[in-house]
Design a protein around this motif. Structure first.
Motif: not given
Length: 847
Positions: A376, A386-389, A417, A419, A441, A458, A460, A473, A475
């Motif tokens: 992010s 807010h890094t993607s999971t 994206d 987000h 995302r 994803e 969130s 979040s 997925a």
């Protein structure tokens, strides 16, 4: 015939061609054509009468002492200005000439000639009546020692330094008139172009405030035309709502059916929407919810039955007859959107979901995934991590045996994206009465056959403990059976709701309509109608100020159509303001945009110097050809007037124009280092090419597919009202029992659907006299034969490109052009017929 030496009583015959207002009116909505603005009253090469009035008889109203002209010498001066001749009046109405259009009238006029006057180079025109007209041309016959002179508005071209000395002051005075003094309330008949912030979207006195956009670090925004209306009592910085001022040159002249479309938008917002709201919510003549996908399709196949009294109020509105189909059964019916004309269910496929990212109505957001997991750009001190999971294992399940590392290394992963665009506002959006949304995302994979398939979505939400704790979040993976397939379909719907809001507010409104208006204002304020760059750019501003004014009044205003029908609601314009902070003018050039998103790499051996990472990317493949043609035309044209960089630097009007574009028109970004300095010919070529690209091809790509794709609301929903149900809840059990009902209760309901598709049908239509890229509405737009030849070359190139696009659309190996819904990519075909055609590139943002 050349004349000899004449005495002072000799008369020179002239023919004046004008267009009375009464042949232009459609409920008082009028506009001015390209090439039709001379300098107005008191200016150069004639212009628009500077008064307002009612309907008159075109053949007789302007005779007598009602309209006068005075010639201005280009070769003899009185003081610093060209010598002005005696005032003369229209003499008689001439029989219709074969060369005149059906809506033009010709009048004779005679000027007393003075042997010491010299050669006429301009004229004053005055209207002493209260009836407007538009001046088309003046022809003077048998000027002694010269011959015939034909004044066609905007046809003469001079750089400031090459203007005849006797006309320099008149040129300067005309620009001063157009700039105004920046004070007072603008009146309907004025021709003043000035700047203001977006301070008229809300209604503070009515309890419906909105932030002022522009002029502050919190809410940056392009400027719009200043109106000078009264300020509200509760907020002295905000203007009261009301009629929007549009400079008279912008809305008087051509009988353009886009005026009918503009009128349709006005009628829709002011008359139809309240009636439909009462029918659905108060009279309860129809359910406020769709019950099934068949129920949605009834909008096109059977229509909605309405009470006779309501339908009778809609039907008489002329501009709405094409929008609302009505019959004796009291039904309201829309045309079938292109996306379901061949297949009623293909929109649900994963292939179509992914394909629309590169060939749909919003094809310029997807980017190549270059790092994993996606990160992010939000400030971590405010929003947390807010890094993607999304995990490596989740991706590789559907990657056909390819590893994550291999896919990244071979440029086969891409991301849509939204987000960061939605998270800062998502908590507030979800506090709105009906909104329940995620920030999304979506990662897609490039298959060996050149098509895309989705791998994971994803979803969130802000952390319930506070923004600084990051996001919550989950997925979701593709599924084709059971309740998992319903959940996957709902996840795709949430992605598209993000995409629809971003498209309408950013890709469409902000990146085309809003960013172009300051260029139009500055062009009119600082480039004379005689200036070659004015002639180059003016066709690409046609109707933009007009349609943007209507948007502020009915579409993007507080409580307007956008706030009613799209997810962000009252935060819609704020979100676009946040995105504008990161807008970069030079990145709007298509090659720069593709490189920035990682969708192309530089390759000198490839066409256009770029190699597309997704070879079958219709928007990019077609767009690059259009971009190159535009830039070549601009280069050919500019080279006729600027032989060296020094000649450009010495052009006072050009330098003033660019300085004001940067410092006032886009003043909130004036300190950005990426602005071209306008010191070289290449600066000018690039800047003009970007302006033309935005106003023509970019707008066409993001506008005219709105109804073909979004007219079927289940394909492009604009609202989300429920989160995906969790196991063990009543909503989950209902979803298992009736998936279609669960989907429809999640997305846009019936009333908002009707509003949305009615608006986008209007926006997706072409006018009957639309002017498409390279066309001019007056063959005498310039007297420069080399410029005319360069334009013809541009037109020929565009025709060749149309042929190549058609050939690509016929190639079955190009999966993105042969989709499950059977929709080839036609949005960048230059030409079009009238109506809802899913193709055509107008010169300007005219709807």
């Amino acid at each position: 015939m050349l004349g000899g030496i004449l005495n002072k009583k000799h008369k020179i015959k002239g023919t004046v061609v004008l267009m009375p207002k009464n042949v232009l009116d459609f409920n008082a909505i009028t506009s001015i054509p390209d090439g039709g603005i001379g300098g107005a009253v008191g200016g150069i090469v004639g212009g628009v009468a500077n008064v307002i009035g009612g309907v008159v008889d075109a053949a007789t109203a302007f005779l007598g002492r009602n309209v006068s002209l005075q010639l201005i010498s280009a070769t003899q001066t009185h003081g610093e200005k060209g010598k002005v001749g005696k005032e003369e009046y229209l003499n008689s109405h001439l029989p219709t000439l074969p060369t005149l259009g059906a809506r033009q009238d010709a009048f004779s006029i005679y000027f007393e000639w003075d042997v010491n006057f010299g050669i006429p180079g301009a004229f004053y025109i005055r209207n002493f009546k209260t009836d407007e007209f538009f001046l088309v041309s003046l022809t003077l016959e048998d000027i002694p020692n010269h011959g015939t002179i034909h004044f066609v508005c905007n046809s003469w071209t001079y750089l400031p330094s090459a203007t005849p000395a006797a006309l320099v002051k008149y040129r300067e005075e005309e620009l001063e008139t157009l700039r105004g003094d920046g004070t007072g309330k603008r009146r309907e008949f004025e021709r003043v172009y000035d700047y203001d912030v977006y301070n008229d979207l809300g209604n503070p006195d009515g309890g419906d405030s909105r932030p002022i956009l522009g002029g502050s670090s919190n809410y940056s925004y392009p400027r719009r035309v200043r109106t000078g209306r009264d300020r509200t009592k509760k907020d002295p910085k905000s203007e009261t709502p009301g009629e929007v001022y549009v400079p008279r040159d912008e809305n008087f002249g051509h009988l353009k059916s886009s005026d009918f479309l503009v009128y349709a938008l006005k009628s829709l917002s002011q008359s139809v929407i309240p009636l439909l709201k009462s029918a659905i919510f108060e009279l309860k003549v129809t359910s406020s919810e769709f019950k099934s996908f068949d129920d949605v399709r009834s909008l096109y196949e059977g229509g909605i039955k309405l009470p006779t009294d309501i339908l009778s109020q809609i039907s008489p509105l002329p501009a709405l007859k094409e929008i609302f189909r009505t019959d004796g059964e009291n039904t309201l019916q829309f045309p079938p959107p292109h996306v379901i004309r061949v297949s009623k269910s293909a929109w649900m496929t994963d292939d179509e979901f992914a394909r629309e990212m590169i060939a749909g109505v919003n094809p310029n957001v997807i980017r190549r995934l270059q790092e994993f997991p996606p990160k992010s750009t939000l400030d971590p001190t405010v929003y947390g991590d807010h890094t993607s999971t999304i995990t490596k294992e989740q991706l590789e399940i559907n990657m056909d045996g390819v590893t994550l590392e291999e896919a990244l290394g071979t440029n086969r992963l891409f991301i849509l994206d939204y987000h960061d665009a939605f998270i800062p506002y998502l908590r507030m959006i979800n506090d709105l009465p009906t909104a329940k949304a995620y920030a999304t995302r979506t990662i897609v994979f490039l298959k060996h056959d050149g098509s895309l398939k989705p791998l994971v979505i994803e979803l969130s939400k802000p952390h319930p403990g506070g923004d600084n704790l990051g996001a919550v979040s989950k997925a979701l993976l593709p599924a084709t059976e059971g309740v998992e397939s319903t959940i996957w379909l709902l996840a795709k719907a949430h992605v598209i709701v993000n995409d629809s809001g971003y498209h309408q507010l950013i890709s469409h409104w902000l990146y085309t309509h809003a960013v172009i208006e300051p260029f139009s204002i500055a062009t009119n304020r600082h480039l004379s109608v005689l200036h070659p760059i004015y002639k180059l750019l003016y066709p690409h501003y046609r109707d933009t100020i007009n349609i943007n004014g209507l948007a502020r009044k009915s579409l993007i205003n507080a409580g307007g159509i956008i706030e009613q029908a799209f997810l962000p609601g009252k935060y819609s314009m704020e979100i676009s303001s946040v995105v504008y902070k990161n807008w970069v003018f030079t990145d709007q050039a298509l090659p720069a945009d593709l490189l920035k998103r990682g969708l192309a790499v530089e390759d000198p051996s490839a066409p256009h110097g770029l190699r597309l990472v997704i070879e079958d990317y219709p928007y990019a493949a077609d767009g690059l050809e259009i971009w190159d043609a535009i830039k070549t035309w601009v280069k050919d044209y500019v080279s006729l007037y600027y032989p060296t960089d020094a000649s450009l630097k010495q052009d006072t009007e050009l330098q003033a124009w660019w300085k004001e574009v940067v410092e006032k028109g886009h003043g909130d970004l004036k300190d950005k280092p990426w602005w071209p300095k306008m010191q070289t010919i290449e600066d000018l070529i690039t800047s003009c090419s970007i302006i033309i690209w935005i106003a023509s091809a970019l707008h066409a790509a993001v506008n005219f597919g709105q109804y073909p794709y979004g007219g079927y609301i289940v394909n492009r929903p604009t609202l989300s009202r429920r989160f995906i149900p969790e196991p063990g809840t009543k909503e989950y059990d209902e979803m298992v029992k009736d998936p279609q009902k669960a989907y429809l209760q999640t997305i846009t309901p019936k009333y908002e659907t009707i509003i949305d598709i009615a608006v986008i049908e209007i926006l997706s239509r072409h006018a009957s006299d639309e002017i498409y890229l390279w066309e001019r509405d007056n063959p005498n737009w310039t007297t420069d034969s080399k410029a005319i030849q360069a334009l013809k070359k541009f037109g020929s190139k565009l025709t060749e490109i149309e042929g190549r696009i058609t050939a690509r659309n016929s190639d079955p190996s190009l999966k993105s052009r042969h989709s499950p819904v059977d929709l080839p990519y036609t949005l960048l075909l230059r030409s079009s017929e009238e109506g809802l055609t899913f193709r055509g590139i107008p010169n300007s943002i005219s709807i």
